[in-house]
Design an enzyme around this catalytic site. Structure first.
Site, PDB file in Angstrom:
ATOM      1  N   CYS A   1      -7.725  -2.065   4.013  1.00  0.00           N
ATOM      2  CA  CYS A   1      -7.489  -3.271   4.811  1.00  0.00           C
ATOM      3  C   CYS A   1      -8.693  -3.681   5.634  1.00  0.00           C
ATOM      4  O   CYS A   1      -8.681  -4.728   6.265  1.00  0.00           O
ATOM      5  CB  CYS A   1      -6.264  -3.110   5.686  1.00  0.00           C
ATOM      6  SG  CYS A   1      -6.102  -1.495   6.353  1.00  0.00           S
TER       7      CYS A   1
ATOM      8  N   GLU B   1       2.205   1.871  -3.401  1.00  0.00           N
ATOM      9  CA  GLU B   1       1.125   2.400  -4.234  1.00  0.00           C
ATOM     10  C   GLU B   1       0.895   3.886  -3.934  1.00  0.00           C
ATOM     11  O   GLU B   1       0.722   4.699  -4.854  1.00  0.00           O
ATOM     12  CB  GLU B   1      -0.142   1.598  -3.919  1.00  0.00           C
ATOM     13  CG  GLU B   1      -1.134   1.514  -5.051  1.00  0.00           C
ATOM     14  CD  GLU B   1      -2.395   0.776  -4.616  1.00  0.00           C
ATOM     15  OE1 GLU B   1      -2.374   0.079  -3.577  1.00  0.00           O
ATOM     16  OE2 GLU B   1      -3.407   0.915  -5.321  1.00  0.00           O
TER      17      GLU B   1
ATOM     18  N   LYS C   1     -14.620 -10.229   8.244  1.00  0.00           N
ATOM     19  CA  LYS C   1     -13.601 -11.128   7.689  1.00  0.00           C
ATOM     20  C   LYS C   1     -14.200 -12.490   7.339  1.00  0.00           C
ATOM     21  O   LYS C   1     -13.707 -13.184   6.463  1.00  0.00           O
ATOM     22  CB  LYS C   1     -12.444 -11.323   8.682  1.00  0.00           C
ATOM     23  CG  LYS C   1     -11.742 -10.033   9.065  1.00  0.00           C
ATOM     24  CD  LYS C   1     -10.640  -9.687   8.101  1.00  0.00           C
ATOM     25  CE  LYS C   1      -9.983  -8.327   8.320  1.00  0.00           C
ATOM     26  NZ  LYS C   1      -9.951  -7.790   9.648  1.00  0.00           N
TER      27      LYS C   1
ATOM     28  N   GLU D   1     -15.543 -11.776   4.028  1.00  0.00           N
ATOM     29  CA  GLU D   1     -14.456 -11.536   3.071  1.00  0.00           C
ATOM     30  C   GLU D   1     -13.804 -12.841   2.623  1.00  0.00           C
ATOM     31  O   GLU D   1     -13.535 -13.037   1.441  1.00  0.00           O
ATOM     32  CB  GLU D   1     -13.404 -10.627   3.710  1.00  0.00           C
ATOM     33  CG  GLU D   1     -12.243 -10.308   2.770  1.00  0.00           C
ATOM     34  CD  GLU D   1     -11.102  -9.588   3.459  1.00  0.00           C
ATOM     35  OE1 GLU D   1     -10.754  -9.954   4.597  1.00  0.00           O
ATOM     36  OE2 GLU D   1     -10.549  -8.651   2.850  1.00  0.00           O
TER      37      GLU D   1
ATOM     38  N   GLU E   1       0.833  -1.200   0.000  1.00  0.00           N
ATOM     39  CA  GLU E   1       0.000   0.000   0.000  1.00  0.00           C
ATOM     40  C   GLU E   1       0.872   1.257   0.000  1.00  0.00           C
ATOM     41  O   GLU E   1       0.572   2.242  -0.675  1.00  0.00           O
ATOM     42  CB  GLU E   1      -0.911  -0.030   1.232  1.00  0.00           C
ATOM     43  CG  GLU E   1      -2.183   0.784   1.086  1.00  0.00           C
ATOM     44  CD  GLU E   1      -3.174   0.489   2.213  1.00  0.00           C
ATOM     45  OE1 GLU E   1      -3.905  -0.508   2.111  1.00  0.00           O
ATOM     46  OE2 GLU E   1      -3.198   1.234   3.203  1.00  0.00           O
TER      47      GLU E   1
ATOM     48  N   SER F   1      -6.874   1.882  -2.296  1.00  0.00           N
ATOM     49  CA  SER F   1      -5.729   1.050  -2.648  1.00  0.00           C
ATOM     50  C   SER F   1      -6.236  -0.314  -3.112  1.00  0.00           C
ATOM     51  O   SER F   1      -7.263  -0.803  -2.647  1.00  0.00           O
ATOM     52  CB  SER F   1      -4.847   0.883  -1.416  1.00  0.00           C
ATOM     53  OG  SER F   1      -4.033  -0.243  -1.560  1.00  0.00           O
TER      54      SER F   1
ATOM     55  N   GLU G   1     -13.266 -14.269  -5.405  1.00  0.00           N
ATOM     56  CA  GLU G   1     -11.967 -13.842  -5.956  1.00  0.00           C
ATOM     57  C   GLU G   1     -10.802 -14.184  -5.032  1.00  0.00           C
ATOM     58  O   GLU G   1      -9.653 -14.055  -5.428  1.00  0.00           O
ATOM     59  CB  GLU G   1     -11.978 -12.348  -6.305  1.00  0.00           C
ATOM     60  CG  GLU G   1     -12.095 -11.366  -5.135  1.00  0.00           C
ATOM     61  CD  GLU G   1     -13.542 -10.965  -4.837  1.00  0.00           C
ATOM     62  OE1 GLU G   1     -14.448 -11.800  -5.044  1.00  0.00           O
ATOM     63  OE2 GLU G   1     -13.761  -9.829  -4.374  1.00  0.00           O
TER      64      GLU G   1
ATOM     65  N   CYS H   1     -10.222  -1.742  14.860  1.00  0.00           N
ATOM     66  CA  CYS H   1     -10.463  -3.166  15.131  1.00  0.00           C
ATOM     67  C   CYS H   1     -10.504  -3.493  16.635  1.00  0.00           C
ATOM     68  O   CYS H   1     -11.099  -4.495  17.020  1.00  0.00           O
ATOM     69  CB  CYS H   1      -9.401  -4.015  14.465  1.00  0.00           C
ATOM     70  SG  CYS H   1      -9.319  -3.780  12.686  1.00  0.00           S
TER      71      CYS H   1
END
Ligand code: SF4
Ligand code: SF4
Ligand code: FES
Ligand code: FES
Lengths: 592, 161
Positions: free
Chosen positions: A312, A289, A371, A374, A286, A332, A379, A516
């Site tokens: 993230c 980037e 999560k 996710e 990141e 990102s 993908e 978090c």
């Protein structure tokens, strides 16, 4: 400040005008029971629908009992919080609430940690008059990849509605129907999967009963560990180590990293690794980037996509896919640390120990319910084999440890395994709001300027305010940084980006209030925001005490690039560590 | 993953919804009035219409649905060809409106707010319709029936066979 004098349970006090009876009593150490009311002080979050009436008190001269959570004190008031009349009324209220509540506490996922169950115990309820004849609603259970909704257990406190609408501004759920059939859920009583839910889990974090809980995968993980043909690898997110101890009676903010590693080894995981390693990797990808885009931007390139947004947090990713799909090129492309870890474990590490990825099971321990969603995105799998097989919440890990009869508080400490267990101070602060961007600034600064940082702590990026900003001097270049936690706050910054008036170069977003540490999978805070602050402090302390505090100095990260990935943002790195986003906004179209 | 939820509406219906919302300045606080007007026009408030209202007012569909299910005068099912309303005002109630309602429920196999599968009859209850002298009162379409007894219900329905 205007003050007034009141008397509660025969004790006089002076309080600020406008104070509720509940707050005044709490200040005096008198605990009036509450169910629907909830407040998280530093986060400006308050739920007070005044609906449950368990908090009633007697105010001299008033005919009816008053709900303490929404009644303001008046000068000279004489209040009794536990008179026989109050106790009698409170029991009646409780019996009424319980009359249509299922009684399967034995197997309820909230059992032992349920506000309703605790209240029944506290009020000494032994029978529920009228229970046999009361109508029990028969909503079916709704199981999504992250969250289970069991609306028969909804007591209409409306805390989840407040979280989802006012704090997160997601609007996935709302109250519907009335009377006994009243409950909270998505429009048309559809499943969460057909709503704009982000799976942040904040509704679960505040639910006082078993109406909202997480999907439990401890059974499946146990099966994988027992299976001799599987190599089971576990990764633990930064915020878990600052909260897990609470489940075993330790003080909030106790860092239990070493004990957690020992417990995971005793549970039988083959390799105990750290998501922090992948957090360092995230910073490499990141951060690179960010620098690439920034250089383009400084060269006047209109398509530089500045500001860059962090990516993230999967709750946040869901949010912009649903609400700001037109901005989906701005964040990102770096995967979340959980997914980076899975991708590296099932490629680099599987090759290293010479096994097929299909024989490896990757388990993540996360403070997060998003999560779970996710990890099952298509993908993030290769030929149907997911990079991360199971994601357990901090609460599930605690339950798993209890099942194994491990005396957690008295465990010796041990260290993570190598190579994917080595990490830096920059990674551990990922669990706090502002932590990701601080870690990125540390590395970007050194890489960009080629100079050593004179200070590592960027305290101007820390704190609990919902939206924060700071300008960091990067060797003469003023880097403007924005930070938001809680999706309602993120929305404010996004609206600016969309309107083209954002002055930031980089923005960090975390879906959960506090980041978090306040994730939807953490031990329940029961409305005490001091707990979140203690966890945040624990992570900053952990960073301070680390020998290495910059992601690009992690020797195993350096080795990973040398042996396997080449450079940050290389083709291989892109293939394994980056992703793309989808437009998931509901569309109104004209029927042909 | 890449599939988005599509809500389909006819051009003229969408236009009408937008007109109604615009006439209230797209003010979310006017939601109840907007839904009122919308139901007046469409006869009922199916999901697509609630979606379109939510979209136009920039509020969540869950919020719109919450209001629609909270107030009993909103309905998500289309009215039947012959809508039947039973007055539940005080005068009608004390004169046995409940038994009349039960009879209709039994004959049609419907609950209040529902419509027969063939779309012929729908059942609703009303507050006082201002004909207390005739209590108990039943209204079918535009026709009012007074002093209705449970035994009359079959005959009333027969008129619309
Ligand atoms: S998980 Fe988050 S977005 Fe989904 S319903 Fe709960 S609070 Fe709303
Ligand atoms: S802030 Fe953390 S815990 Fe919350 S949804 Fe995002 S990644 Fe998960
Ligand atoms: S806690 Fe006061 S009404 Fe529920
Ligand atoms: S109560 Fe039925 S008409 Fe008045």
């Amino acid at each position: 400040m205007e003050t007034i004098k009141i008397t509660i349970d025969n004790k006089q006090v002076e309080v600020e005008k406008g104070t509720t009876i509940l707050d005044a009593a709490r200040k005096m150490g008198i605990d009036i029971p509450t169910l629907c009311h909830m407040r998280l002080d530093d986060l400006n979050i308050e739920n007070k629908p005044g609906g449950c009436r368990i908090c009633v008190v007697e105010v001299q001269g008033r005919r009816n009992l008053a709900p303490a959570c929404i009644t303001q004190c008046v000068d000279g008031a004489v209040i009794r919080t536990h008179s026989p009349r109050v106790m009698n009324a409170r029991r009646t209220v409780m019996e009424f609430i319980l009359s249509d509540h299922p009684k399967d506490c034995l197997i309820c996922p909230k059992s032992g940690n349920c506000d309703l169950q605790n209240m029944a115990h506290r009020l000494g309820i032994r029978e529920i008059p009228g229970h046999e004849i009361a109508e029990i609603s028969t909503y079916r259970k709704d199981t999504s990849p992250s969250i289970i909704r069991d609306l028969d257990k909804c007591i209409m406190c409306r805390r989840c509605e407040m979280m989802c609408n006012e704090v997160q501004t997601v609007g996935a759920i709302g109250a519907f129907n009335r009377g006994f059939m009243a409950a909270v859920g998505p429009a048309y009583e559809q499943d969460l999967e057909h709503s704009p839910c982000t799976y942040c889990g904040q509704c679960v974090a505040v639910c006082p009963t078993g109406a909202l809980t997480e999907v439990d995968h401890t059974r499946e993980v146990l099966r994988a560990i027992v299976d001799p043909s599987k190599t089971v690898v576990v990764q633990t997110a930064p915020a878990v180590r600052a909260a897990l101890g609470e489940e075993f009676g330790m003080k909030p903010g106790t860092l239990v990293t070493g004990k957690m590693v020992t417990a995971l080894k005793e549970l039988g995981f083959d390799y105990v690794f750290d998501t922090d390693f992948a957090a360092d990797l995230t910073i490499m990808e990141e951060g690179t980037e960010l620098l690439t885009r920034l250089k383009k931007f400084l060269n006047g390139d209109k398509d530089a996509n500045i500001p860059i947004l962090t990516s993230c947090c999967p709750g946040w990713v869901n949010f912009f896919e649903h609400n700001y799909p037109e901005l989906r090129e701005v964040p990102s492309t770096a995967k979340s640390p959980q997914q980076m870890f899975g991708a590296i474990a099932k490629s680099y590490f599987a090759e290293k120990i010479n096994i097929n990825r299909k024989d490896m099971v990757v388990v993540s321990i996360m403070p997060c319910l998003a999560k779970k969603y996710e990890r099952q995105r298509p993908e993030f799998s290769v030929d149907g084999n997911p990079d991360v097989d199971f994601s357990l919440s901090t609460r599930e890990l605690a339950s798993f440890i209890r099942q194994a009869n491990i005396d957690f508080a008295n465990l010796p400490e041990s260290e993570f395994d190598r190579p994917l267990g080595e990490s830096t101070g920059a990674a551990v602060i990922f669990g706090n709001t502002g932590g990701v961007i601080e870690a990125a600034v540390r590395t970007a600064y050194e890489v960009f300027t080629g100079k050593k940082l004179s200070r590592i702590d960027f305290t101007e990026l820390r704190g609990m305010e919902g939206v924060r900003q700071a300008t960091i001097d990067v060797d003469g270049f003023p880097l403007n940084i924005g930070i938001a936690h809680g999706l309602g706050n993120a929305r404010k910054l996004l609206d600016d980006v969309k309107a083209g008036r954002s002055k930031f170069h980089a923005i960090e977003v975390m879906a959960c209030p506090g980041g978090c540490v306040g994730g939807g999978g953490q031990p329940l805070h029961h409305g005490d925001s001091a707990i979140l602050k203690a966890r945040a402090k624990a992570l900053y302390d952990a960073d301070r005490d680390m020998p290495i505090r910059l992601s690009h100095e992690n020797p195993y990260i350096i080795q990973l690039y040398k042996e396997y990935l080449g450079e940050p943002n290389s083709e291989k790195a892109h293939h394994l560590l980056h992703t793309h986003y989808f437009d998931r906004k509901a569309k109104i179209v004209v029927k042909q | 993953m890449s599939t988005t939820i599509k809500i389909e509406l006819r051009q003229q219906d969408l236009k009408k919804i937008h007109e109604i919302c615009d006439s209230f300045n797209n003010e979310p606080l006017e939601l109840i009035n907007i839904l009122h007007k919308t139901q007046e026009h469409f006869g009922y408030l199916p999901a697509e219409i609630q979606d379109a209202v939510a979209d136009k007012l920039n509020i969540s569909t869950a919020q719109v649905y919450g209001v629609v299910t909270f107030y009993s005068f909103f309905t998500m099912t289309p009215k039947g060809k012959h809508p039947i309303s039973i007055c539940m005002g005080t005068a009608c109630y004390v004169r046995g409106a409940e038994r009349i309602l039960d009879e209709f429920k039994k004959e049609l196999g419907l609950q209040v707010g529902q419509t027969t599968p063939d779309g012929k009859f729908s059942l609703s209850s009303l507050r006082c319709v201002g004909a207390c002298g005739l209590a108990p009162v039943v209204i079918v379409g535009n026709k009012t029936y007074g002093r209705v007894a449970p035994d009359d219900v079959k005959a009333i329905l027969k008129e619309y066979e």
